[in-house]
Design a protein around this motif. Structure first.
Motif, PDB file in Angstrom:
ATOM      1  N   VAL A 242      97.274  28.646  -6.134  1.00 20.74           N
ATOM      2  CA  VAL A 242      96.283  29.185  -7.063  1.00 20.74           C
ATOM      3  C   VAL A 242      97.055  29.811  -8.224  1.00 20.74           C
ATOM      4  O   VAL A 242      97.889  30.701  -8.007  1.00 20.74           O
ATOM      5  N   TRP A 258      91.536  37.729  -2.000  1.00 19.86           N
ATOM      6  CA  TRP A 258      90.555  37.685  -3.074  1.00 19.86           C
ATOM      7  C   TRP A 258      91.208  38.082  -4.386  1.00 19.86           C
ATOM      8  O   TRP A 258      92.237  38.743  -4.411  1.00 19.86           O
ATOM      9  N   THR A 268      85.156  33.783  -8.051  1.00 22.43           N
ATOM     10  CA  THR A 268      84.827  32.778  -7.047  1.00 22.43           C
ATOM     11  C   THR A 268      85.961  31.767  -6.943  1.00 22.43           C
ATOM     12  O   THR A 268      86.777  31.634  -7.862  1.00 22.43           O
ATOM     13  N   PRO A 269      86.027  31.017  -5.837  1.00 25.83           N
ATOM     14  CA  PRO A 269      87.058  29.974  -5.714  1.00 25.83           C
ATOM     15  C   PRO A 269      87.016  28.957  -6.845  1.00 25.83           C
ATOM     16  O   PRO A 269      88.042  28.403  -7.225  1.00 25.83           O
ATOM     17  N   PRO A 273      90.674  27.823  -8.817  1.00 26.79           N
ATOM     18  CA  PRO A 273      90.718  26.801  -7.774  1.00 26.79           C
ATOM     19  C   PRO A 273      92.091  26.668  -7.132  1.00 26.79           C
ATOM     20  O   PRO A 273      93.121  26.979  -7.743  1.00 26.79           O
TER      21      PRO A 273
END
Length: 656
Positions: A242, A258, A268-269, A273
């Motif tokens: 990431v 997180w 958010t993922p 990504p």
């Protein structure tokens, strides 16, 4: 530059931390260290063990650190590690990372002697890449609160600042601390009261998150996660990466992580990504070569071939970055049609590739081009043109000065941006709208070689694409240029065969302390690059001049003890260059000439000639630079310097 590795796991993570540092050695460093939570192997995730933090630090190579770690039986399932390139404070153990904070009062009262004891547990351990600009102000405030400083670094300020904000939650403490920082940083932090937690943050320096893989897939336990400044540090550990963005904070715990963005909201993922990144450790193997620099010089035919792979026609859509930003091709066509000038921003070797590209862009594409040293551009008043194509050049894509210059140009309203870069996942590629990814492969040696020639190849393609979009390139001209580019790997092999002749030059240069490099026109930037290579790795003072400027000053330096390297292709300026060479000989100077076959320059007393295999027109710089790389390399070998890790220099310069 500096390297960071961190991990949260249920197994002893020290071997992975040290191995990660070894994979980052190519970036350059002068000290290294590792810190672990000594009780994290046996403690429950939310327990408060008695062990605390331990560390080992060294001003030698990572191999010596490994021996120290093994001798001290340093183990832990949570830890951070670092290679440091000195900015604040000399290369010394007390300035090496990780830095501890012992708190205030009785914890700090013992001062220097206790703090420098590697066996004494700390409360906070922290590693840091970057530069904190307000560290002196923060240091004074923290000293007034009772914190004792034992290093000259700006990093120790952050460790004490995190400690001062700690009230039971490390993430909250780090978030509060970074709100007070001005400057650039990537940090990783652990605390003695939280044995399975690492908190990281980045602003201006790269930091990535490595996601542990599922054991059912034959890899790692999914409960562990990693931080690093470079995906290569995690090669063989995880390929699930990431890329943290500017201002991100990341919280790593067992089985979960997180990320919080700079605005304080959880991401958010989809917003950050997980990407599969193949950072093969095998790419860093030396093989049969004596040094990585030598290996990389001889990899240039392959690197050029890979960079040009799939180039069947010169079209702007080559610069969409392989669809990295969506809308393949169309965006590049539109931008190239709209722009009326080019601004190139780069540093060091990349700057010299931009200087060569200026000649191509103005002659072939007919586009006014300005080349700026990135570290200077952002601090001067300039006249922005929204129809300018801003081109950044960087091997790593993380060069701090170039990134800052790019952002400055964007802030002035210049939104047409393109990068020539060797790392597709870098910040430079993510922040530019267009990109051409060179395929030089991993470059370990600090002195850039194959990255430079692949940059030139990418810039020549850019020149042709712009010429095509402006209607200045006929089909016949395009075919001729493509034919010449496809022949480059073979031509480079022929140049590399000149190595024995270059070695004989290097034996002379090894006895010198000064050298002068001359070139004219398109080859003046190549003379600059040759002088840079020699000074970087052999520590011989070297300067480069346009040959026509010789009589305006540098001729005063010419003696038999000042070798003069001359890049002499058979171009329109050859006769002028021959006159400049005679000026050198008339003052007793000794010439070392890289001449094309048909230049009629012969070896004689005081003139040493290496004849290039063929004249290569506009692409001649890619060939003439290779003997200069070999000259610097073999001169450094003869002088016994550390070729791959020259003193005071770093590979990826991620500080201003």
């Amino acid at each position: 530059m500096c390297g960071i590795v961190g991990a949260v796991s249920t197994r002893n993570i020290v071997p992975i931390l040290v191995q990660g540092l070894q994979r980052l050695e190519y970036r350059g460093y002068d000290s290294c260290g590792v810190a672990v939570h000594a009780s994290s192997l046996n403690a429950a995730p939310h327990g408060t063990p008695d062990g605390g933090l331990r560390r080992a630090r060294s001003t030698a190579r990572v191999a010596e650190l490994l021996a120290q770690v093994q001798a001290d039986h340093l183990e832990g399932a949570t830890g951070i590690a670092h290679t440091r390139w000195a900015t604040h404070g000399a290369p010394a153990v007390h300035n090496a990372h990780p830095h501890f904070s012992h708190g205030t009062g009785s914890d700090a009262a013992t001062g220097q002697q206790a703090e420098s004891d590697p066996a004494r547990p700390g409360r906070v351990a922290l590693v840091h890449n970057g530069i904190i600009e307000n560290h002196e102000e923060l240091r004074a405030t923290l000293q007034a609160r009772g914190y004792v400083f034992v290093s000259q670094t700006d990093t120790e300020v952050i460790a004490h600042l995190v400690d001062s904000h700690y009230s039971g939650d490390l993430f909250d403490a780090v978030r509060a601390a970074i709100a007070e920082l001005h400057g650039a940083y990537a940090i990783a932090v652990i605390h003695k009261d939280e044995p399975h937690r690492v908190v990281g943050a980045r602003a201006g320096s790269p930091l990535i998150l490595g996601v542990g893989q599922d054991a059912s897939e034959g890899a790692l336990a999914s409960r562990e996660h990693f931080l690093a400044s470079d995906a290569m540090a995690l090669a063989g550990v995880t390929d699930q990466i990431v890329y943290l963005e500017e201002g991100d904070l990341v919280d790593l715990q067992l089985g979960r992580y997180w990320i919080v963005g700079k605005d304080g909201t959880a991401l958010t993922p989809a917003q950050r990504p997980v990407r599969t990144v193949q950072a093969h450790s095998g790419a860093a193997e030396l093989g049969p070569y004596r040094h990585y620099m030598q290996k990389e010089i001889f990899e240039q035919p392959r690197a050029i071939a890979d960079t040009l792979e799939g180039v069947a026609g010169i079209v702007p859509e080559l610069f969409d970055g392989a669809g990295l930003h969506g809308e393949p091709g169309a965006a590049a066509w539109r931008v190239f049609k709209e722009i009326d000038s080019v601004l190139i921003l780069a540093c060091g070797t990349s700057y010299y590739s931009g200087c060569a590209a200026k000649y191509w862009l103005e002659e072939i594409a007919g586009i006014p081009t300005q080349v700026e040293v990135a570290s200077e551009y952002r601090y001067r008043t300039s006249v922005p043109n929204p129809r300018t194509l801003v081109v950044t050049i960087s091997q790593s894509g993380e060069t701090a000065d170039t990134l800052a210059a790019l952002r400055h140009a964007q802030s002035l309203g210049m939104q047409h941006t393109l990068t020539i870069c060797n790392v597709a996942t870098s910040a430079m590629v993510r922040e530019c709208k267009l990109a051409y990814i060179t395929r030089a492969g991993v470059e370990i040696g600090v002195a850039s070689t194959k990255a430079f020639t692949t940059q030139l190849a990418g810039l020549f393609l850019l020149t042709l694409a712009l010429a095509q979009s402006k209607g200045r390139l006929s089909e016949e001209q395009e075919a001729a240029h493509l034919k010449a580019m496809r022949h480059l790997p073979v031509a480079l092999q022929a140049v590399l065969a000149l190595e024995p002749q270059v070695i004989s030059w290097a034996e002379d240069f090894a006895r010198m302390e000064n050298a002068l490099f001359l070139g004219r026109g398109l080859h003046y930037p190549i003379a600059l690059e040759g002088a840079l290579k020699l000074k970087e790795i052999s520590y011989i003072h070297a300067e480069a001049y346009p040959a026509g400027e010789l009589k305006h000053g540098p001729l005063a330096l010419v003696t038999s003890a000042m070798p003069v390297v001359t890049v002499a292709p058979n171009d329109a300026l050859l006769e002028k260059l021959k006159s400049n060479m005679q000026e050198v000989r008339a003052r007793g100077g000794v010439l070392y000439v890289l001449a094309d076959a048909d230049t009629h320059i012969e070896s004689s007393e005081g003139i040493h000639v290496i004849r290039m295999p063929e004249h290569y027109g506009h692409l001649s710089p890619l060939l003439h630079v290779v003997p200069l790389q070999l000259l610097a390399y073999h001169t450094a070998c003869a002088r016994g310097t550390d070729v791959d890790k020259p003193r005071n220099l770093a590979k990826s310069v991620t500080v201003e």
